[in-house]
Enzyme design. Structure first.
Site, short mmCIF file in Angstrom:
data_model
loop_
_atom_site.label_atom_id
_atom_site.label_comp_id
_atom_site.label_asym_id
_atom_site.label_seq_id
_atom_site.Cartn_x
_atom_site.Cartn_y
_atom_site.Cartn_z
N ASN A 39 0.84 -1.20 0.00
CA ASN A 39 0.00 0.00 0.00
C ASN A 39 0.87 1.25 0.00
OD1 ASN A 39 0.60 -0.90 2.67
ND2 ASN A 39 -1.07 0.29 3.54
N GLU A 41 0.22 5.21 0.59
CA GLU A 41 -0.77 6.21 1.00
C GLU A 41 -0.39 7.60 0.51
OE1 GLU A 41 -1.22 5.55 5.23
OE2 GLU A 41 -2.34 3.68 4.86
N CYS A 50 -4.01 0.41 -2.53
CA CYS A 50 -3.86 -0.80 -1.73
C CYS A 50 -2.75 -1.70 -2.28
CB CYS A 50 -5.17 -1.59 -1.73
SG CYS A 50 -6.46 -0.87 -0.71
N GLU A 52 -2.90 -4.87 -2.97
CA GLU A 52 -3.39 -5.75 -4.04
C GLU A 52 -3.40 -5.02 -5.38
OE1 GLU A 52 -4.72 -5.10 -1.09
OE2 GLU A 52 -5.96 -6.74 -0.35
N1 THU Z 1 -5.18 -1.80 2.62
C1 THU Z 1 -4.62 -2.60 1.66
O1 THU Z 1 -3.52 -2.30 1.16
N2 THU Z 1 -5.30 -3.70 1.28
C2 THU Z 1 -6.49 -4.10 1.79
O2 THU Z 1 -7.07 -5.04 1.29
C3 THU Z 1 -7.04 -3.40 2.96
C4 THU Z 1 -6.49 -2.06 3.22
C5 THU Z 1 -4.47 -0.60 3.03
C6 THU Z 1 -5.09 0.68 2.54
C7 THU Z 1 -4.59 1.67 3.56
O3 THU Z 1 -3.30 2.13 3.16
C8 THU Z 1 -4.44 0.85 4.83
O4 THU Z 1 -4.44 -0.50 4.43
C9 THU Z 1 -5.55 1.08 5.85
O5 THU Z 1 -6.80 0.94 5.26
#
Ligand code: THU
Length: 135
Positions: A39, A41, A50, A52
């Site tokens: 991820n 941000e 994310c 994935e």
């Molecule tokens: N996040 C992911 O990378 N994958 C997921 O399936 C769930 C959430 C990340 C997004 C964000 O940076 C952090 O987790 C909190 O939501």
């Protein structure tokens, strides 16, 4: 390389200063290559991506076509399921019986299929190809 190791390693490179929740994802494509994502941000929160989504983008950028298997890992009390948007993104590139393994950094895991994650997925087959709505 094992998908769990690849996802574990890339998770450490996640950029998550706002949530402090690092996630790693690793895909083995049907072509047999491993693609990774974490991820990333952004201070404008909705602009974050994310793990994935990053792994899928890497798979497509590398020239592979479909997910054969996917592993996601986070430091969570229980294996964290992919968010709704990621379920749709995974379903675009994976058959319904593809296995998704969700892991925690302390060794818990849960495996499910893409169909388990997103029953009744919206797909291109649902789009009627007519001129209605076209400008
Ligand atoms: N996040 C992911 O990378 N994958 C997921 O399936 C769930 C959430 C990340 C997004 C964000 O940076 C952090 O987790 C909190 O939501």
């Amino acid at each position: 390389m094992s998908l769990l190791k690849a996802a574990t390693d890339v998770r450490l490179r996640a950029y998550a200063p706002y949530s402090r929740f690092k996630v790693g994802a690793a895909i083995r494509s049907v072509e047999g290559h491993v693609h990774i994502g974490c991820n990333v941000e952004n201070v404008a929160y909705p602009e974050g991506t994310c793990a994935e989504a990053g792994a899928i983008a890497a798979m497509i950028a590398a020239g592979d076509s479909k997910i054969g298997e996917i592993c996601v890992i986070a430091d969570s009390p229980d294996p964290v399921p992919p968010c709704g948007g990621c379920r749709q993104k995974i379903a675009e590139f994976a058959a319904q019986d593809v296995v998704v393994t969700l892991c925690t950094t302390d060794g818990k895991f849960k495996s499910m299929t893409v169909a388990d994650l997103l029953p009744g997925v919206f797909s291109a087959a649902h789009m009627v190809k007519s001129d209605e709505g076209r400008v």
